[in-house]
Enzyme design. Sequence first.
Site, PDB file in Angstrom:
ATOM      1  N   HIS A 241       2.800  -4.754   1.535  1.00  0.00           N
ATOM      2  CA  HIS A 241       2.084  -3.869   0.597  1.00  0.00           C
ATOM      3  C   HIS A 241       0.601  -3.727   0.983  1.00  0.00           C
ATOM      4  O   HIS A 241       0.104  -2.626   1.241  1.00  0.00           O
ATOM      5  CB  HIS A 241       2.108  -4.453  -0.821  1.00  0.00           C
ATOM      6  CG  HIS A 241       3.449  -4.717  -1.396  1.00  0.00           C
ATOM      7  ND1 HIS A 241       4.306  -3.719  -1.783  1.00  0.00           N
ATOM      8  CD2 HIS A 241       4.073  -5.888  -1.714  1.00  0.00           C
ATOM      9  CE1 HIS A 241       5.394  -4.255  -2.318  1.00  0.00           C
ATOM     10  NE2 HIS A 241       5.292  -5.557  -2.277  1.00  0.00           N
ATOM     11  N   ASP A 242      -0.103  -4.862   0.958  1.00  0.00           N
ATOM     12  CA  ASP A 242      -1.559  -4.803   1.122  1.00  0.00           C
ATOM     13  C   ASP A 242      -1.991  -4.463   2.557  1.00  0.00           C
ATOM     14  O   ASP A 242      -2.945  -3.686   2.742  1.00  0.00           O
ATOM     15  CB  ASP A 242      -2.191  -6.116   0.652  1.00  0.00           C
ATOM     16  CG  ASP A 242      -2.034  -6.313  -0.854  1.00  0.00           C
ATOM     17  OD1 ASP A 242      -1.709  -5.339  -1.555  1.00  0.00           O
ATOM     18  OD2 ASP A 242      -2.234  -7.446  -1.333  1.00  0.00           O
TER      19      ASP A 242
END
Length: 316
Positions: free
Chosen positions: A241-242
């Site tokens: 995600h990040d």
Amino acid sequence: MTMTTALILDCDTGIDDALAIFYGAHHGADFRLCTVTHGNVPVERGARNTLTLLDAVGLHHVPVHQGAARPFAQELHTAEYVHGDDGLGNSELPESNRHISGSLAAAEIVAQARLHPGELVLVAIGPLTNIGMALLLEPKLAQLIKRVVVMGGAVGIQGNISPAAEANVWHDPEAAQLVVDAEWDVLFVGLEITLSTVLTPAGLARIENSTDPRAQLAWKIMAHYLDFHEKTMGVRTAVLHDPLAMALALEPELGRYKLVNAYVELGQGPSRGALVGDLRATRPAPVDPRAKGVIRIVESIDAEAFHEKFLEALGA
Ligand code: BDR
Ligand code: CA
């Protein structure tokens, strides 16, 4: 020569936040400061983890400012079941001996934006409380920031923390609404794209077998995250995600985007914290990225290039 991007990273470090720091350090992020919010772990733990990770990639000069200890209008909720009790997969890394900086996150975001108007990219990979607070402190913040990249939302698909909501938006829906409404160019990198770009078994094997200290450190903190995904998704993998938000902040050309009108569900029902984007084909798409309530979302990315760059950042 790698181009650099001057940025403020707002994070809740966290395993994938840590991987985003590795990614940024290698691919031209000029980290001016990191600000930390509650989220994956309590804020002080997240701040200490951020220092540890910055030190691990040689960024000893980047200050870390602690921010909000809880959301605007709901109780604190943390996610040790995803990230481990220490937020870094119970890896027991030696802690940084640096101190958390004195001034508070939201105030520091405002101060830096005023000092460098139009220059800084804001990358937010945790709940949006600090950014929401900074918007309240400085009503002109939206004009002072170059662009914003948020990891958050699940537009058009199911959430992760609830059936409707993605965790970062769900953790502080009122703050997220402020971010959606601010008149800046804001990209939400949501589950609709991060879930389709998970690491392949071959990619994981490259990290596991690498002798590079970055890969070895990443592998150590990732074990808990791999276990979590195996339990919940049935596949031993890591959702990036990040790191994907960081990648698109540094190199927007890796993706294709569309503008949508959006809002955050603020009611107290089961959809609270959902980021709703208007995807109806029968409605004209907005044209001004800076208009109130307009956000960018990701339509597609060059997943192969992203994975290659991710592995390169770890020396894998
Ligand atoms: C987001 O929530 C956190 O668990 C991760 O660090 C990521 O920022 C994914 O929903
Ligand atoms: Ca995060």
